[in-house]
Design a protein around this motif. Structure first.
Motif, PDB file in Angstrom:
ATOM      1  N   MET A   1     -52.271 -73.067 -52.920  1.00 25.86           N
ATOM      2  CA  MET A   1     -52.808 -74.405 -53.164  1.00 25.86           C
ATOM      3  C   MET A   1     -54.296 -74.355 -53.499  1.00 25.86           C
ATOM      4  O   MET A   1     -54.756 -75.039 -54.418  1.00 25.86           O
ATOM      5  CB  MET A   1     -52.564 -75.292 -51.935  1.00 25.86           C
ATOM      6  CG  MET A   1     -51.128 -75.719 -51.771  1.00 25.86           C
ATOM      7  SD  MET A   1     -50.844 -76.529 -50.196  1.00 25.86           S
ATOM      8  CE  MET A   1     -50.838 -75.127 -49.092  1.00 25.86           C
ATOM      9  N   ILE A   2     -55.052 -73.540 -52.761  1.00 26.65           N
ATOM     10  CA  ILE A   2     -56.483 -73.407 -53.046  1.00 26.65           C
ATOM     11  C   ILE A   2     -56.687 -72.877 -54.453  1.00 26.65           C
ATOM     12  O   ILE A   2     -57.514 -73.383 -55.219  1.00 26.65           O
ATOM     13  CB  ILE A   2     -57.157 -72.482 -52.013  1.00 26.65           C
ATOM     14  CG1 ILE A   2     -57.101 -73.107 -50.620  1.00 26.65           C
ATOM     15  CG2 ILE A   2     -58.606 -72.190 -52.407  1.00 26.65           C
ATOM     16  CD1 ILE A   2     -57.557 -72.179 -49.521  1.00 26.65           C
ATOM     17  N   GLU A  31     -62.638 -82.297 -38.683  1.00 29.90           N
ATOM     18  CA  GLU A  31     -62.286 -82.869 -39.987  1.00 29.90           C
ATOM     19  C   GLU A  31     -61.106 -82.076 -40.543  1.00 29.90           C
ATOM     20  O   GLU A  31     -61.266 -81.168 -41.353  1.00 29.90           O
ATOM     21  CB  GLU A  31     -63.481 -82.797 -40.942  1.00 29.90           C
ATOM     22  CG  GLU A  31     -64.690 -83.579 -40.428  1.00 29.90           C
ATOM     23  CD  GLU A  31     -65.917 -83.372 -41.294  1.00 29.90           C
ATOM     24  OE1 GLU A  31     -66.784 -84.264 -41.312  1.00 29.90           O
ATOM     25  OE2 GLU A  31     -66.023 -82.303 -41.957  1.00 29.90           O
ATOM     26  N   THR A  32     -59.931 -82.444 -40.085  1.00 33.64           N
ATOM     27  CA  THR A  32     -58.738 -81.616 -40.321  1.00 33.64           C
ATOM     28  C   THR A  32     -58.052 -81.956 -41.643  1.00 33.64           C
ATOM     29  O   THR A  32     -56.852 -82.246 -41.676  1.00 33.64           O
ATOM     30  CB  THR A  32     -57.745 -81.770 -39.161  1.00 33.64           C
ATOM     31  OG1 THR A  32     -57.408 -83.164 -39.032  1.00 33.64           O
ATOM     32  CG2 THR A  32     -58.334 -81.267 -37.867  1.00 33.64           C
ATOM     33  N   TRP A  33     -58.812 -81.933 -42.712  1.00 37.67           N
ATOM     34  CA  TRP A  33     -58.197 -82.155 -44.026  1.00 37.67           C
ATOM     35  C   TRP A  33     -58.773 -81.165 -45.042  1.00 37.67           C
ATOM     36  O   TRP A  33     -59.848 -80.596 -44.848  1.00 37.67           O
ATOM     37  CB  TRP A  33     -58.433 -83.589 -44.509  1.00 37.67           C
ATOM     38  CG  TRP A  33     -59.834 -83.887 -44.960  1.00 37.67           C
ATOM     39  CD1 TRP A  33     -60.396 -83.627 -46.189  1.00 37.67           C
ATOM     40  CD2 TRP A  33     -60.874 -84.486 -44.191  1.00 37.67           C
ATOM     41  NE1 TRP A  33     -61.697 -84.034 -46.226  1.00 37.67           N
ATOM     42  CE2 TRP A  33     -62.026 -84.579 -45.009  1.00 37.67           C
ATOM     43  CE3 TRP A  33     -60.941 -84.976 -42.877  1.00 37.67           C
ATOM     44  CZ2 TRP A  33     -63.223 -85.105 -44.562  1.00 37.67           C
ATOM     45  CZ3 TRP A  33     -62.137 -85.510 -42.436  1.00 37.67           C
ATOM     46  CH2 TRP A  33     -63.257 -85.575 -43.282  1.00 37.67           C
ATOM     47  N   PHE A  34     -58.020 -80.975 -46.097  1.00 40.03           N
ATOM     48  CA  PHE A  34     -58.464 -80.185 -47.243  1.00 40.03           C
ATOM     49  C   PHE A  34     -58.591 -81.129 -48.426  1.00 40.03           C
ATOM     50  O   PHE A  34     -57.747 -81.996 -48.643  1.00 40.03           O
ATOM     51  CB  PHE A  34     -57.452 -79.089 -47.581  1.00 40.03           C
ATOM     52  CG  PHE A  34     -57.778 -78.331 -48.840  1.00 40.03           C
ATOM     53  CD1 PHE A  34     -58.706 -77.298 -48.830  1.00 40.03           C
ATOM     54  CD2 PHE A  34     -57.168 -78.650 -50.049  1.00 40.03           C
ATOM     55  CE1 PHE A  34     -59.020 -76.604 -49.993  1.00 40.03           C
ATOM     56  CE2 PHE A  34     -57.466 -77.958 -51.213  1.00 40.03           C
ATOM     57  CZ  PHE A  34     -58.399 -76.933 -51.179  1.00 40.03           C
ATOM     58  N   SER A  79     -45.810 -78.041 -51.554  1.00 38.99           N
ATOM     59  CA  SER A  79     -45.284 -76.853 -50.883  1.00 38.99           C
ATOM     60  C   SER A  79     -45.745 -76.780 -49.431  1.00 38.99           C
ATOM     61  O   SER A  79     -45.251 -75.952 -48.654  1.00 38.99           O
ATOM     62  CB  SER A  79     -45.720 -75.584 -51.630  1.00 38.99           C
ATOM     63  OG  SER A  79     -47.120 -75.406 -51.519  1.00 38.99           O
ATOM     64  N   TYR A  80     -46.693 -77.655 -49.072  1.00 35.60           N
ATOM     65  CA  TYR A  80     -47.270 -77.630 -47.719  1.00 35.60           C
ATOM     66  C   TYR A  80     -47.042 -78.933 -46.968  1.00 35.60           C
ATOM     67  O   TYR A  80     -46.846 -78.940 -45.750  1.00 35.60           O
ATOM     68  CB  TYR A  80     -48.769 -77.350 -47.827  1.00 35.60           C
ATOM     69  CG  TYR A  80     -49.482 -77.248 -46.502  1.00 35.60           C
ATOM     70  CD1 TYR A  80     -49.430 -76.076 -45.753  1.00 35.60           C
ATOM     71  CD2 TYR A  80     -50.227 -78.312 -46.008  1.00 35.60           C
ATOM     72  CE1 TYR A  80     -50.087 -75.977 -44.533  1.00 35.60           C
ATOM     73  CE2 TYR A  80     -50.893 -78.224 -44.803  1.00 35.60           C
ATOM     74  CZ  TYR A  80     -50.819 -77.055 -44.066  1.00 35.60           C
ATOM     75  OH  TYR A  80     -51.467 -76.967 -42.862  1.00 35.60           O
ATOM     76  N   THR A  81     -47.095 -80.035 -47.686  1.00 37.14           N
ATOM     77  CA  THR A  81     -47.010 -81.346 -47.054  1.00 37.14           C
ATOM     78  C   THR A  81     -46.107 -82.270 -47.863  1.00 37.14           C
ATOM     79  O   THR A  81     -45.932 -82.072 -49.068  1.00 37.14           O
ATOM     80  CB  THR A  81     -48.416 -81.976 -46.932  1.00 37.14           C
ATOM     81  OG1 THR A  81     -48.315 -83.257 -46.311  1.00 37.14           O
ATOM     82  CG2 THR A  81     -49.075 -82.132 -48.300  1.00 37.14           C
ATOM     83  N   SER A  82     -45.536 -83.236 -47.201  1.00 37.95           N
ATOM     84  CA  SER A  82     -44.674 -84.203 -47.892  1.00 37.95           C
ATOM     85  C   SER A  82     -45.457 -85.401 -48.398  1.00 37.95           C
ATOM     86  O   SER A  82     -44.885 -86.299 -49.017  1.00 37.95           O
ATOM     87  CB  SER A  82     -43.567 -84.687 -46.943  1.00 37.95           C
ATOM     88  OG  SER A  82     -44.125 -85.310 -45.799  1.00 37.95           O
ATOM     89  N   VAL A 128     -54.271 -81.123 -42.827  1.00 40.45           N
ATOM     90  CA  VAL A 128     -53.915 -79.735 -42.566  1.00 40.45           C
ATOM     91  C   VAL A 128     -53.484 -79.604 -41.112  1.00 40.45           C
ATOM     92  O   VAL A 128     -54.055 -80.238 -40.224  1.00 40.45           O
ATOM     93  CB  VAL A 128     -55.120 -78.813 -42.859  1.00 40.45           C
ATOM     94  CG1 VAL A 128     -54.881 -77.410 -42.350  1.00 40.45           C
ATOM     95  CG2 VAL A 128     -55.412 -78.793 -44.351  1.00 40.45           C
ATOM     96  N   LYS A 129     -52.483 -78.790 -40.865  1.00 41.56           N
ATOM     97  CA  LYS A 129     -52.051 -78.539 -39.494  1.00 41.56           C
ATOM     98  C   LYS A 129     -53.189 -77.889 -38.707  1.00 41.56           C
ATOM     99  O   LYS A 129     -53.874 -76.988 -39.206  1.00 41.56           O
ATOM    100  CB  LYS A 129     -50.830 -77.620 -39.487  1.00 41.56           C
ATOM    101  CG  LYS A 129     -49.614 -78.195 -40.184  1.00 41.56           C
ATOM    102  CD  LYS A 129     -48.508 -77.163 -40.300  1.00 41.56           C
ATOM    103  CE  LYS A 129     -47.342 -77.692 -41.131  1.00 41.56           C
ATOM    104  NZ  LYS A 129     -46.304 -76.649 -41.347  1.00 41.56           N
TER     105      LYS A 129
END
Length: 278
Positions: A1-2, A31-34, A79-82, A128-129
Motif C-alpha cells: 500500500m505504501i 494518531e493511528t491512521w495512515f 487489501s488491508y481495510t474494508s 491502522v490496526k
C-alpha cells in the motif's frame, strides 16, 4: 500500500509538473491512521467513480513518465481495510468519498460532501490496526528508500538514510557485499520500485555463450540495476516481472554491459599495479 499509493502520488506530481514532495502520515500510538496527500492534478467525480469501482482502470496507460498504469494501486487499501476515505481537490472543489465493500464484496463509493479548495490533489486516509503501527514505519523505509524523492513526513519520524553504501558502482548498477532486501539477489530498479530478476528465466538461448557463465555467477551477488520506466514488463501484482521478449532483451543487454564493465574495471586495477607480483 505504501509503495502503490506513493507511486500514484509521485505520478500525480509528474502530471501536474509539481517538483515538490507529497505528504505522508505514518501512524503513531496517538494518531493511528495512515494517509498520503499529493498536490497534483486531482480527480473529477467521473474519474473517481471509474477508477475506484473497476479493477485495472487507470488514467496513466499512455505514457512512460508514470510508474502506475496497472489500475490497482488506488484500490490497494482494500487489501488491508474494508473502508477508506478519499478527498479529491479538483478545479476549486474538494469532494470527500467513502470507499467500502458492500454485502456482496463489491467496491462501492459514497459521496460524503464537498466544499471549496484552493489547491488540487488527492488525499487517501484510513485507520491502522494498533498492533501494526511499528510495521508501517519499517515498511515505509524499506520501500521509499529507493525513491528519488521522499515524501514530507508527519507522524512517526523515520530515517531514510539507512541504505548501505554499495561496494561497487557503475553505469546504472550497484553491487553490495550483503543483500539488505528480500527476494532475488539481482533486482531491477524502475521508477523507484524494485523488481526481482531471475536470470534463469531469461533463457540461456538468448545470452551469448561467452557471457552465460559470468551472468549466472553474478546472480549470487546483491545487484541493483536501474531501468527507465517502460523498459520492463511488470506483472499485475507489481511483485514480479513479465518475461516477454522485450523485457528479456533489455535485461540481457544490461547484464552483458555490466559484465564487460566489471571486467574492464578489474583488468584496469590489475594492470595499474607496479609489479607483476602485486
Amino acid at each position: 500500500m505504501i509503495r502503490e499509493l506513493s507511486c500514484n502520488a509521485r505520478d500525480s506530481h509528474v502530471a501536474a509538473k509539481n517538483p515538490n514532495p507529497w505528504d505522508m502520515h505514518l501512524p503513531t500510538r496517538n494518531e493511528t491512521w495512515f494517509s498520503i496527500t499529493d498536490y497534483g492534478t486531482g480527480m473529477s467525480d467521473a474519474d473517481v467513480n471509474s477508477i475506484y469501482t473497476r479493477y485495472f482502470a487507470s488514467t496513466k496507460t499512455s505514457s512512460n513518465e508514470y510508474v502506475g498504469q496497472l489500475g490497482l494501486g488506488s484500490k490497494s487499501p482494500f487489501s488491508y481495510t474494508s473502508e477508506f476515505f478519499v478527498t479529491s481537490r479538483h478545479k476549486g472543489i474538494a469532494t470527500q468519498y467513502r470507499m467500502y465493500f458492500d454485502a456482496m464484496d463489491t467496491p462501492r463509493i459514497e459521496k460524503i460532501g464537498s466544499g471549496f479548495s484552493s489547491d488540487s490533489g488527492v488525499t487517501i486516509k484510513f485507520d491502522v490496526k494498533y498492533s501494526d503501527i511499528d510495521r508501517w514505519a519499517t515498511k515505509a523505509v524499506e520501500v521509499l528508500q529507493w525513491f528519488d524523492q521522499k515524501p514530507k513526513q508527519t507522524g512517526v519520524n523515520i530515517n531514510y538514510n539507512t541504505m548501505i553504501t554499495p561496494s561497487y558502482t557503475g553505469n546504472g548498477w550497484r553491487i553490495w557485499h550483503n543483500r539488505f532486501w528480500s527476494g532475488e539477489n539481482v533486482q531491477a530498479l524502475m521508477g523507484g520500485v524494485l523488481y526481482p530478476i531471475n536470470v534463469y528465466s531469461l533463457g540461456s538461448g538468448v545470452i551469448a555463450k561467452d557471457y552465460i557463465e559470468s551472468i549466472y555467477a553474478m546472480s549470487d551477488l546483491p545487484i541493483v540495476i536501474e531501468f527507465a520506466i517502460g523498459e520492463l514488463e511488470v506483472s499485475a501484482s507489481r511483485e514480479s516481472l513479465g518475461y516477454d521478449t522485450r523485457t528479456i532483451d533489455n535485461i540481457t543487454n544490461r547484464l552483458i554491459n555490466l559484465v564487460d564493465e566489471i571486467k574492464d574495471t578489474l583488468w584496469h586495477t590489475i594492470e595499474s599495479q607496479p609489479t607483476r607480483w602485486e
